[in-house]
Write a protein that holds these residues in place. Structure first.
Motif, short mmCIF file in Angstrom:
data_model
loop_
_atom_site.label_atom_id
_atom_site.label_comp_id
_atom_site.label_asym_id
_atom_site.label_seq_id
_atom_site.Cartn_x
_atom_site.Cartn_y
_atom_site.Cartn_z
N LEU A 1 0.87 -1.19 -0.16
CA LEU A 1 0.12 -0.06 0.00
C LEU A 1 0.70 1.24 0.01
N LYS A 2 0.60 2.14 -0.85
CA LYS A 2 1.27 3.41 -1.08
C LYS A 2 1.42 4.34 0.14
N GLY A 3 2.65 4.48 0.62
CA GLY A 3 2.95 5.42 1.71
C GLY A 3 2.95 4.57 3.17
N LEU A 4 2.65 3.15 3.08
CA LEU A 4 2.50 2.66 4.45
C LEU A 4 3.89 2.20 4.75
N PRO A 5 4.88 2.10 4.10
CA PRO A 5 6.34 1.67 4.61
C PRO A 5 6.90 2.82 5.61
N GLU A 6 6.82 4.13 4.80
CA GLU A 6 7.35 5.22 5.74
C GLU A 6 6.53 5.51 7.02
N ALA A 7 5.23 5.51 6.93
CA ALA A 7 4.41 5.52 7.96
C ALA A 7 4.63 4.58 9.01
N ILE A 8 5.07 3.21 8.90
CA ILE A 8 5.25 2.17 9.82
C ILE A 8 6.68 2.56 10.68
N GLU A 9 7.47 2.96 9.72
CA GLU A 9 8.95 3.45 10.25
C GLU A 9 8.73 4.53 11.39
N SER A 10 7.98 5.41 10.97
CA SER A 10 7.70 6.64 11.82
C SER A 10 7.02 6.21 13.13
N ALA A 11 5.60 5.30 13.10
CA ALA A 11 4.94 4.83 14.33
C ALA A 11 5.91 3.76 15.02
N TRP A 12 6.25 2.81 14.52
CA TRP A 12 7.10 1.54 15.07
C TRP A 12 8.40 1.33 14.40
N PRO A 13 9.20 1.97 14.57
CA PRO A 13 10.52 1.85 13.89
C PRO A 13 11.28 0.48 13.97
N LEU A 14 10.79 -0.22 15.11
CA LEU A 14 11.54 -1.72 15.31
C LEU A 14 10.52 -2.76 14.56
N ALA A 15 9.57 -2.49 13.95
CA ALA A 15 8.69 -3.38 13.32
C ALA A 15 9.08 -3.77 12.04
N THR A 16 9.26 -5.18 11.79
CA THR A 16 9.36 -5.88 10.49
C THR A 16 8.39 -5.54 9.49
N HIS A 17 8.63 -4.97 8.50
CA HIS A 17 7.45 -4.88 7.39
C HIS A 17 7.55 -5.99 6.46
N GLN A 18 6.54 -6.79 6.22
CA GLN A 18 6.69 -7.95 5.46
C GLN A 18 5.73 -7.72 4.31
N THR A 19 6.04 -7.77 3.04
CA THR A 19 4.98 -8.02 2.03
C THR A 19 4.00 -9.26 2.15
N GLU B 1 12.73 -6.80 -1.61
CA GLU B 1 13.37 -6.44 -0.58
C GLU B 1 12.27 -6.40 0.68
N ARG B 2 10.96 -6.32 0.54
CA ARG B 2 9.93 -6.61 1.61
C ARG B 2 9.48 -7.93 1.70
N PHE B 3 10.00 -8.77 0.54
CA PHE B 3 9.60 -10.35 0.67
C PHE B 3 10.55 -10.92 1.56
N THR B 4 11.90 -10.61 1.53
CA THR B 4 13.09 -11.23 1.83
C THR B 4 13.11 -11.52 3.53
N PRO B 5 12.43 -10.52 4.31
CA PRO B 5 12.35 -10.51 5.76
C PRO B 5 11.64 -12.05 6.11
N PHE B 6 10.82 -12.49 5.52
CA PHE B 6 10.08 -13.89 5.51
C PHE B 6 10.78 -15.21 5.86
N LEU B 7 12.03 -14.85 4.79
CA LEU B 7 13.00 -16.00 4.75
C LEU B 7 14.01 -16.07 6.12
N ALA B 8 13.90 -14.89 6.85
CA ALA B 8 14.73 -15.12 7.94
C ALA B 8 13.83 -15.84 9.11
N PHE B 9 12.45 -16.02 8.91
CA PHE B 9 11.78 -16.36 10.33
C PHE B 9 11.80 -17.88 10.26
N ASP B 10 11.49 -18.56 11.59
CA ASP B 10 11.17 -19.89 11.71
C ASP B 10 9.99 -20.37 11.22
N VAL B 11 10.08 -21.64 10.65
CA VAL B 11 8.76 -22.17 10.00
C VAL B 11 7.39 -21.78 10.89
#
Length: 428
Positions: A258-276, A340-350
């Protein structure tokens, strides 16, 4: 000894339940037989069940009168009492089984206030819920009026239907401002499109945030009708609203680009992992391909998002590109844009991967949203749209169903999250 006593109590409870079940079965059989012999319908206006309902309600009213007076009908104890029964008044009430004519007992002093059927009430409990349920399914006030007249022979005005549905506005406001948990393991953000008349009918996005708390329970956190020109500034308003309602941290946020969501997430919860959202990524891939290739494409894509490591996923994506790149270049660009937004998924436990892929709740919710909004065509106002969407969200709760079921095997999921986000989970 206590164990045996507990077992005996359980057995007694099971026997009692069995006896109740047999009694209910016999009553049902007797009703069916009576309906057949008398040649009457079982349900609907004038049906047998409506008659049974009348008897039950009148019996309850007579019991209330006895409690009010302090003695039963015909009891000698009532002779010379200050107050006494004084006949009946006729009243028709609407029930889920149709209109039912009742004899309401009266007392001489005019002090009797029945609770089963309150004074001036023409509907028993459940009638308003039926209207709200029909409204949640997308019926207009006119359609609800016609439905009640046809099925229940109930003469209900459009104004009454509107009044019943407008009564949820306060509940909606309270729901939208209720406090939320401090930390959520995952928040899914998705959108559907509805039509709203604002001068002219236009498509408007409705954004829905569904959270999974650290206790493993799911909840719809918020809904917003967008203006159509969404950007980081507007999204920050929505996410700040969640922060102000108590959400201090989110571990993982899944969305669909969603357009503009990544920037807003970083501002609201800077530690959150944003995953497509992987489910949406696969589904959008199929939009750019022919149906006859869907099976092969989904199988190949599954090899990418189930890869054990980022390197393995990259190799499988190269193979996918070699196979399908010439025929479906748009699919390749889609994955390259979202990589880039998909790859965090690959670091997660099953276990975490399974949790993120579990979009059944929001998909089911969106399906019910679309069903309710499709029937209407468009909404006259934003508030009218929000009323319907809110009733869809709370429909199962109003029906007494458990809508806050815990994620299966949550203990394993929480352990996996603790390994990935130990400090943030332990602090909460």
């Amino acid at each position: 000894m206590s164990t045996n006593h507990g077992a005996e109590q359980q057995l007694e409870g099971e026997r009692g339940s069995s006896v109740d079940s047999v009694a209910e079965q016999r009553i049902a059989e007797q009703l069916l037989e009576q309906a057949r012999v008398d040649g009457v319908r079982l349900v609907g206006p004038g049906g047998l069940l409506a008659g049974v309902t009348r008897r039950i309600l009148e019996t309850a009213l007579e019991a209330e009168m006895s409690e009010h007076l302090g003695y039963d009908k015909g009891d000698p104890a009532g002779r010379g009492a200050r107050n006494a029964r004084n006949g009946h008044s006729a009243k028709t009430v609407h029930t889920d089984l149709g209109p039912v004519g009742l004899k309401i007992p009266r007392d001489r002093q005019g002090e009797f206030e029945p609770q089963v059927i309150r004074k001036h009430s023409r509907r028993v409990a459940g009638f308003n819920e039926m209207i709200l349920s029909l409204y949640a399914k997308g019926l207009t006030t006119g359609e609800i009026q016609s439905h009640l007249a046809e099925v229940y022979d109930a003469d209900v005005s459009r104004e009454l239907v509107s009044k019943v549905t407008d009564a949820v506005v306060e509940d909606l406001t309270n729901w939208r401002n209720r406090p939320l948990d401090r930390v959520y393991a995952v928040v899914f953000i998705d959108a559907i499109v509805i039509k709203v008349r604002d001068g002219q009918v236009a498509n408007r996005p409705v954004y829905v945030a569904v959270g999974i708390g650290l206790d493993g329970h799911r909840d719809v956190l918020g809904m917003w009708i967008g203006t159509g020109g969404e950007g980081a500034k507007q999204w920050l308003v929505y996410l700040t609203e969640l922060r102000n309602r108590g959400v201090a941290d989110v571990l993982i946020i899944c969305s669909d680009g969603l357009k503009g969501l990544p920037e807003a997430i970083e501002s609201a919860w800077p530690l959150a992992t944003h995953q497509t959202c992987v489910v949406h990524l696969v589904r959008n891939s199929l939009r750019y391909s022919n149906r006859r290739d869907w099976q092969a494409i989904t199988t190949a894509l599954r090899g990418i998002y189930t890869a054990p490591t980022l390197d393995a996923a990259s190799m499988r994506f190269e193979e996918f590109t070699d196979t399908w790149g010439t025929k479906y270049p748009a699919v390749i660009r889609l994955w390259q844009t979202n990589w880039e937004r998909f790859t965090p998924f690959l670091a997660f436990d099953v276990e975490i991967r399974k949790l993120i892929n579990t979009t059944n709740m929001i998909e089911s919710l969106n399906s019910r949203f679309r069903q309710a909004t499709r029937r209407r065509g468009h909404f006259t106002t934003e508030q009218a749209a929000m009323k319907v969407l809110y009733l869809v969200v709370t429909e199962k709760r109003r029906a007494g169903q458990n809508i806050a079921a815990r994620i299966p095997a949550w203990g394993q999921v929480l352990n996996a999250l603790a390994e990935q986000y130990s400090d943030r989970i332990n602090d909460n």
